[in-house]
Design an enzyme around this catalytic site. Structure first.
Site, PDB file in Angstrom:
ATOM      1  CD  GLU A 347      -2.631  -1.301   2.392  1.00 21.40           C
ATOM      2  OE1 GLU A 347      -3.959  -1.384   2.374  1.00 21.40           O
ATOM      3  OE2 GLU A 347      -2.003  -1.119   3.603  1.00 21.40           O
TER       4      GLU A 347
HETATM    5  C1  ACM Z   1      -2.148  -5.514   4.084  1.00 19.57           C
HETATM    6  O1  ACM Z   1      -2.987  -6.147   4.609  1.00 19.57           O
HETATM    7  N1  ACM Z   1      -1.902  -4.049   3.914  1.00 19.57           N
HETATM    8  C2  ACM Z   1      -0.796  -6.448   3.657  1.00 19.57           C
END
Ligand code: ACM
Length: 531
Positions: A347
């Site tokens: 992310e």
């Molecule tokens: C995640 O759940 N951001 C790896």
């Protein structure tokens, strides 16, 4: 023969039922994860005041393994259960000591024998054995019960080599004591890797001696604004040793280049120079940067206690970033005996794609320099992976496939199946549901090698069940989210697909419910199970 059987019957009658068959066969004893092969025999073994553990073989840790078994039998029975190399009717026999996780367990009327060519295998045989005793064996206090188990034989070995769980100790700090508790729970289900998500936007939880403000500032809060906390390096070493005694390897994660606000709040110089005092703004224009961010009066970011994701990033073209990462990886690697270092990588929505790739490739080199193998969330496979490095599939199948195309392995943690922080259903008091609602049957009914076309068994390192803690603050919350799903996922990783069935699991897990009640564990009473 007739005469012997007759006299045995007489003894049994005289002993008022002492020779009765236990109420269940070995194959109905509720073992999780289900062993690969179980052979029933008639009759039973009874643990008594005279029972003891006999060690056979030669290894540094054999006595420790024997003591672990004895201690787990002493607490509830109150029996002395001595451990020695001379005598005892519960025999732990270590062969070559080659690290094997496979074991055999044979129960006759007179003896129990666990054999393995690895200390880990003996340990797993012990876990199976403990599950064969009545549920009262799990009590912290002395109880009276018939400590009887059915005769028979078990031959067992794991389906996947990496069977893990993750604790997010960054969103809410989790104490050393509670991490040890979690390790104990994992050990009962033959899990062997604990991934600690040590850093995130809301908190930095591991002491780095050369960058002390990481914990001083970055460790000072958590989601919701609580006081946070961190592990000193001595705390961390204590966890590593505690886990190792239970054949669990710690995998430390420093999530980067995104999810880094706690570091950026601790050290202004890691931030790009923006909003200069004279009102000027630094132009962050990569063409002009020549791989060095022109820092002028960089400012630390604010500490963050919310739960949004994807908005922070390290400065990928700033050399200081890599000096920082080098120190962090070096210090943590020095106190991590296990082979893996988790570099995060998920992310990073505000990192330019080419900056992201440049960052991941440089950080992999740093990790490799300190003798560790990188694991990263599946996005890292968009970079060129070093041989042996691992992509952890949580969201994007196409990323996992990029890793496989490069000849690298995948660790399976698809959020829709393996995320322990997902709510069971819309009424669950804790957790999130952005990936799915995951009832117990859903957590159980899948096979990593069939989850996605193109990800085959030979591409898979194993399975990991992460517990993110945006909504989880204490041991009671942890218990509620992981029981009964953690045992379900442990079985998916240990027992071969052909041997597993929901019908069988749902009956066995009901027996574990009784054990959890004895231990005061408030678990989710899934409506899919007759408890
Ligand atoms: C995640 O759940 N951001 C790896």
């Amino acid at each position: 023969m007739k005469k012997i059987a007759g006299s045995l019957l007489l003894v049994c009658v005289l002993a008022l039922g002492a020779c009765q068959k236990p109420s269940v066969n070995l194959s109905e004893s509720g073992i999780i994860p289900l062993p690969q092969e179980i052979t029933n025999a008639s009759g039973s073994f009874t643990l008594t005041e005279a029972s003891g553990v006999k060690l056979v073989g030669n290894s540094e840790n054999l006595t420790k393994v024997g003591e672990y078994l004895a201690e787990n039998l002493r607490r509830s029975t109150g029996y002395p259960i001595p451990v020695s190399f001379d005598t005892g009717n519960i025999i732990l026999e270590l062969g070559e000591n080659d690290g094997s996780e496979a074991y055999e367990l044979e129960i006759t009327e007179e003896t129990i024998q666990i054999s393995s060519s690895g200390e880990a295998g003996l340990f797993y045989g012990i876990q199976t054995l403990l599950q064969l005793f009545p549920a009262e064996i799990t009590s912290e206090n002395k109880l009276s019960a018939d400590w009887e188990i059915p005769q028979g034989k078990i031959i067992d070995s794991p389906s996947y080599g990496y069977r893990g769980s993750m604790l997010d100790v960054a969103r809410h700090f989790i104490s050393v004591e509670d991490v040890k508790y979690y390790i104990d729970q994992m050990a009962k289900y033959k899990l062997n890797y604990l991934h600690l998500h040590l850093t995130d936007d809301q908190g930095w939880r591991i002491e780095i001696k050369s960058w002390p403000k990481l914990t001083e500032i970055g460790g000072s809060t958590e989601v919701g604004g609580g006081k946070g906390g961190f592990y000193t390096q001595d705390d961390y070493k204590e966890l590593v040793a505690y886990a190792a005694d239970r054949f669990i390897t710690i995998v430390p994660e420093v999530d980067m280049p995104g999810h880094t606000n706690s570091a950026l709040a601790s050290y202004p110089e890691l931030n790009p120079g923006v909003n200069l005092p004279d009102g000027d703004f630094t132009t962050v224009n990569k063409q002009e940067l020549d791989y060095e961010m022109p820092l002028k009066n960089p400012q630390a970011s604010e500490l963050y206690t919310g739960i949004e994701v994807g908005w922070s990033t390290f400065s990928s073209r700033l050399e200081l970033t890599y000096a920082f990462v080098d120190s962090v990886v070096r210090e943590i690697s020095e106190i991590t005996p296990g082979p893996y270092f988790h570099i995060g990588g998920d992310e990073s929505h505000v990192t330019q794609k080419d900056d992201y790739i440049y960052f991941v490739e440089r950080v992999q080199d740093i990790v490799s320099k300190y003798g560790k193998t990188s694991i990263g969330w599946d996005e890292i496979a968009t970079a060129k992976l070093l041989p042996g490095n691992v992509a952890q599939f949580w969201a994007k199948e196409e990323n996992a496939k990029l890793a496989i195309e490069q000849g690298n392995k995948v660790l399976m943690s698809p959020a829709v199946k393996a995320y322990l922080d997902m709510q069971y259903d819309s009424t669950t008091r804790l957790g999130l549901h952005w990936a799915a609602y995951i009832e117990l049957d859903s957590a159980y009914l899948w096979e990593p090698s069939e989850f996605s076309t193109g990800i085959k068994k030979e591409n898979i390192l194993g399975l990991e069940a992460p517990l993110w803690t945006e909504t989880i603050t204490n041991r009671q919350d942890i218990n509620y989210m992981v029981f009964p799903r953690l045992p379900a996922l442990a079985e998916v990783s240990w027992t071969s697909k052909e041997k597993r069935s929901w019908d069988g699991f749902s009956k066995r897990v009901a027996q574990h419910g009784k054990r959890w009640e004895i231990q005061g564990i408030e678990f989710h009473k899934s409506p899919k199970v007759t408890w």
